[in-house]
Enzyme design. Structure first.
Site, PDB file in Angstrom:
ATOM      1  N   ALA A 222       0.743  -1.503   0.082  1.00 36.41           N
ATOM      2  CA  ALA A 222       0.098  -0.054  -0.091  1.00 36.41           C
ATOM      3  C   ALA A 222       0.931   1.481   0.081  1.00 36.41           C
ATOM      4  O   ALA A 222       2.156   1.166   0.172  1.00 36.41           O
ATOM      5  CB  ALA A 222      -0.783   0.033   1.351  1.00 36.41           C
TER       6      ALA A 222
ATOM      7  N   GLU B 186      -0.388   2.577   7.116  1.00 41.31           N
ATOM      8  CA  GLU B 186      -0.214   3.675   6.265  1.00 41.31           C
ATOM      9  C   GLU B 186      -1.032   4.962   6.931  1.00 41.31           C
ATOM     10  O   GLU B 186      -0.653   5.928   6.800  1.00 41.31           O
ATOM     11  CB  GLU B 186      -1.335   3.396   4.937  1.00 41.31           C
ATOM     12  CG  GLU B 186      -0.713   2.118   4.205  1.00 41.31           C
ATOM     13  CD  GLU B 186       0.700   1.969   4.061  1.00 41.31           C
ATOM     14  OE1 GLU B 186       1.431   3.029   3.765  1.00 41.31           O
ATOM     15  OE2 GLU B 186       1.427   0.668   3.860  1.00 41.31           O
TER      16      GLU B 186
HETATM   17  N1  B3K Z   1       5.986   3.562   1.549  1.00 43.65           N
HETATM   18  C1  B3K Z   1       5.449   2.610   0.960  1.00 43.65           C
HETATM   19  C2  B3K Z   1       6.243   1.712   0.160  1.00 43.65           C
HETATM   20  C3  B3K Z   1       6.809   2.381  -1.036  1.00 43.65           C
HETATM   21  C4  B3K Z   1       7.753   1.118  -1.708  1.00 43.65           C
HETATM   22  C5  B3K Z   1       8.058   1.950  -3.072  1.00 43.65           C
HETATM   23  N2  B3K Z   1       8.860   1.007  -3.750  1.00 43.65           N
HETATM   24  C6  B3K Z   1       4.474   1.723   1.772  1.00 43.65           C
HETATM   25  C7  B3K Z   1       4.581   1.832   3.292  1.00 43.65           C
HETATM   26  O1  B3K Z   1       5.826   1.524   3.591  1.00 43.65           O
HETATM   27  O2  B3K Z   1       3.785   1.988   4.063  1.00 43.65           O
HETATM   28 ZN    ZN Z   2       5.589   2.299   5.458  1.00 47.66          ZN
END
Ligand code: B3K
Ligand code: ZN
Length: 869
Positions: free
Chosen positions: A263, A299
């Site tokens: 996500a 998230e």
């Molecule tokens: N920040 C995103 C992950 C992004 C990955 C890019 N290859 C999801 C998370 O860690 O919440």
């Molecule tokens: Zn994250």
């Protein structure tokens, strides 16, 4: 041209920054026109050129302060504007680009998912939309206007608040969004599509009302309510435990089927892999329910730890990821069972992160060198990163930790920060010295603590000698001493917990291990104790202490700490496997120790006191988990011995398994801790009973009586693992019922891929043309190809090299369509140094075949290069 590496030490502030961005999208899957207006500010007066990142689109035009501008150079990853003759420190740049979302199979930037269009910008996807200073320390305010065909895309979403909308004469409509918060480009998002919408509201602690919206594919509304409930629980928990409140008036989550990872926390508009949103009792298992809840939480928690405070550069990724994983782990622990959560997390860490440390990809939680950033969204940055935060929490305690959080937020809100900013805030707020502790950020590898003890009966003194050592890793040979919190307890022979005293004073149960060799002395110890080492897994290390079976059984029986009891069983299983593997390798007959059976009998007898813990304790480690206790892995041998152990336990405890199985039958399905624990226990019993003479009848009945996916899948899995006569019929039945539903079929694909059958590779190859399979969908790829390569060691590591050949053939295809997913799937192949010479040669051959590709993506290049070194 070979891809170039970036180094952490080379960080420099940008010469220019961008304060405001206006984006206009004329959306269409075949051809999307993007107009971007950037308000640029020169920060470094010496700078005479502006280099913007961008690729994979067609540049239409560039204007500077409204005038056509052509004094630029373009290459395949950037646009450099020559500004020698342009003295102004502030100007507006307008760039138009053309994109083809339907052709974008990389699933980064703007792409088509099903009938919708969406974005993925982290880490460096924004530059696939338009030219930009695409780095996390450039924070800007965004306004976004979306225009598209109204009947195909009734919903047009972006970050922040909807500020205007209207219809056009040609059947299109438009919506304009404004995000009042500063953000880096990686948090930008767009979604266009036709959805079913689930709406709700949340009132924050200061009394503001927030609209909550979850968008799912049409027809899936009955699978969205658990995600909504999870979101509300997350919002409330973050207020209660961390004092952090949501900041916009709307929070949207969109579920899409084509997604490279789990996500994405885009500001106000999370985009999710549908796997982590959709759940109902018929389609989702208990485990799926828990995963949905924790990803929704993760998230959401990023809104503060990630979005309001973001990362200065990508080397700091663990600043947001380690901390946010820690926060989601705490959330699950507070809501459900803390011990069970801890055990599951440690299991995962040991199986995958310890393996990563022992692999060519070894890196510290704050990496020093990166070729492709997407390769560093790793178990090390995430899960070991969370362990590092957890150790800080252990050293400071909850109260001081929260004081540190408050200071960190106060100092860094609205900014792009570093790991050092976080540790420094924790240190200053608590007054606790974290100087040596900081080394966890720069040192890779899994530390080993070698423990020896002595007891002086006359002086009633017990001594623990602790030596620390971190073995060299692929990226770093020299290692230094770390600050390791080692939580211990001492037990008497009859299970009583002994006091920890030095002279006459009670001492802490967390020992500060800081030197190569240290001795901890305890006084007034009335008898030789059994030490429980690393209670709650207080540090991500390996412990080497020569436990006797008797000592382990004492811990299994009496330890207060659930983790210690579970871990004692793990050690017993591993010792049993090791002893038999030696016998097997030497052609001797295998035997099974009665002491282990006694231990397991006891667990089963008391299972009703804590069914969840019993289920976890009785679960035999997977082949891949066992493999982690060996420097050189014998995949075929481990499989044979594990099979043997499974049969032995099943036969010896059959009657007790049956009793427990029958005692834990439930009527009706509820997602509640008590019921989930019982289902877990009952299904563990079933998994053993499948290997006995009652197996076929019982599993067949279990499948047909199941009123939920947890039980259905437990039966299907038992039938497959034990190769029962009913297996084919059940697999067919499941396929007929679910073939239209990709997410449910992923469970079936994964089971097929991990079958113990000799011809499994042939089966897997056949399934590539199954009606539910799709080579473009990352979930399908992970379920079929990923499970085969990472979870079916005996077939993947077949000594004829067929498993490796298959994976390489697939990777050659994926290198062109989706390199990011390819770079995930290659993982089992780069760990060649853990296997015998014959397998290493074959694995190397596969890697060399990939290396020879003339269009090898940098994602794969980086890993292959390291593996072949
Ligand atoms: N920040 C995103 C992950 C992004 C990955 C890019 N290859 C999801 C998370 O860690 O919440
Ligand atoms: Zn994250």
């Amino acid at each position: 041209m070979q891809p170039k590496a970036k180094f952490r030490k080379d960080y420099r502030q940008p010469d220019f920054t961008i304060t405001d961005i206006y984006l206009d999208f004329q959306l269409d899957p075949e051809e999307t026109l993007v107009t971007s207006r950037l308000s640029v500010q020169r920060k470094n007066p010496e700078a005479t050129s502006l280099r913007l990142d961008g690729h994979s689109f067609e540049l239409v035009s560039v204007k500077l302060n409204g005038e056509t501008f052509s004094n630029y150079q373009q290459d395949n990853e950037s646009l450099t504007l020559a500004l020698e003759n342009f003295p102004s420190d502030q100007f507006e740049l307008e760039i138009k680009t053309l994109l083809q979302p339907s052709k974008n199979t990389s699933l980064q930037g703007l792409y088509q998912s099903g009938d919708g269009i969406c974005t993925q910008c982290e880490a460096e996807g924004f530059r696939q939309i338009t030219y930009m200073l695409d780095r996390p320390d450039v924070l800007a305010k965004y306004r976004t206007k979306l225009t598209a065909c109204k009947s195909k895309y009734p919903y047009l979403l972006s970050n922040g608040n909807r500020i205007a909308q209207g219809d056009l004469d040609d059947g299109r409509h438009w919506v304009e969004w404004e995000d009042p918060f500063l953000k880096p480009s990686y948090l930008f998002a767009v979604v266009a599509g036709d959805f079913d919408l689930l709406q709700d509201k949340f009132t924050t602690m200061s009394g503001r009302e927030v609209d909550l919206e979850i968008y799912v594919d049409r027809g899936n509304l009955d699978r969205a309510s658990w995600a909504m409930a999870s979101l509300k629980r997350s919002m409330k928990w973050d207020e209660e435990r961390f004092g952090l409140e949501y900041d916009l008036d709307i929070y949207m989550i969109v579920a899409v089927d084509f997604f490279n990872m789990g996500a994405m926390e885009n500001k106000g508009l999370n985009i999710f892999n549908s796997k982590f949103v959709l759940a109902n009792p018929q389609t989702a298992t208990d485990e799926d329910y828990m995963n949905v809840e924790s990803v929704i939480a993760h998230e959401y928690f990023h809104n503060w730890t990630g979005n309001r405070i973001t990362c200065r550069d990508w080397f700091q990724l663990s600043l947001k990821e380690g901390l946010t994983v820690f926060r989601d782990q705490e959330f699950t622990s507070d809501l459900w069972s803390r011990s069970a959560k801890r055990i599951e997390d440690v299991r995962f860490l040991r199986a995958f992160q310890f393996a990563e440390d022992a692999s060519p990809m070894a890196h510290p939680i704050r990496p020093e060198k990166v070729i492709e950033m997407n390769n560093f969204y790793t178990v090390t940055v995430y899960e070991k990163g969370a362990e590092v935060i957890r150790m800080i929490h252990t050293l400071l305690g909850e109260e001081k930790f929260q004081k540190g959080m408050k200071l960190y937020v106060a100092e860094n809100d609205g900014k792009a920060a570093t790991c050092e900013d976080f540790v420094s805030a924790m240190e200053r707020a608590s007054g606790i010295d974290l100087q040596q502790f900081r080394r966890w950020y720069s040192q890779s590898g899994t530390p080993e603590l070698t423990v020896a003890d002595e007891y002086d009966e006359k002086r009633q003194t017990y001594r623990l000698h602790v030596a620390q050592m971190t073995p060299a890793t692929a990226d770093q040979v020299e290692k230094v001493n770390l600050h390791i919190p080692l939580k211990i307890a001492l037990y008497g022979q009859n299970g009583e917990k002994l006091k920890l005293q030095h002279e006459l004073l009670t001492v802490s149960d967390v020992l500060d291990v800081i030197h190569d060799n240290q001795t901890f002395e305890f006084h007034n110890v009335p008898q030789r104790p059994v030490p429980a080492l690393l209670c709650d897994f207080s540090a991500p290390v390996r412990i080497d202490y020569n436990y006797t079976t008797e000592q382990l059984n004492t811990l299994l029986k009496y330890a207060e700490n659930d983790f210690v009891r579970w871990d004692a069983a793990q050690t017993l299983f591993i010792n049993e496997l090791k002893a038999n593997l030696t016998r097997h390798q030497q052609g001797e007959t295998m035997t099974f120790s009665p002491e282990l059976l006694d231990g397991l009998t006891l667990v089963l007898e008391n299972a009703n006191q804590d069914p969840e813990l019993a289920a976890l304790t009785l679960t035999l480690p997977k082949e891949t988990e066992f493999a982690e206790s060996f420097k050189v892995i014998d995949p075929a041998g481990i499989a044979v011995v594990r099979d043997f152990m499974q049969h032995q336990i099943a036969e010896a405890l059959k009657d007790r398994f049956l009793v427990t199985y029958n005692q834990n039958k439930l009527t009706g399905y509820r997602v509640e801790a008590e019921d989930m624990a019982k289902r877990a226990l009952r299904n563990v019993c079933l998994s053993y009973l499948a290997f006995t003479d009652v197996g076929n009848t019982l599993v067949h009945k279990h499948y047909h009586q199941a009123d939920n996916m947890t039980d259905t899948l437990a039966a299907l899995s038992a039938a497959t693992k034990a190769q029962l006569p009913c297996r084919d019929q059940l697999l067919t039945d499941f396929e007929e019922k679910w073939h239209h539903d990709g997410l449910v079929m992923d469970k079936w694909f994964a089971l097929q891929a991990t079958r113990p059958d000799d011809n499994v590779l042939e089966l897997v190859q056949g399934l590539l043309s199954h009606r539910s399979f799709n080579l473009k969908n990352p979930n399908r790829l992970r379920a079929l190809i990923g499970s085969f390569a990472s979870q079916n060691s005996r077939a993947f590591h077949a000594i004829d090299g067929s498993g490796y050949r298959f994976l390489v053939d697939m990777l050659i295809k994926l290198n062109e369509t989706n390199p990011q997913v390819a770079a995930r799937l290659i993982e089992p192949l780069i760990k060649l140094s853990r296997y015998d010479a014959q397998r290493q040669t074959l694995m190397r051959r596969g890697l060399e075949r990939l290396k020879g590709l003339d269009n090898l993506a940098r994602d794969l290049f980086e890993k292959i290069e390291k593996a072949l070194q």
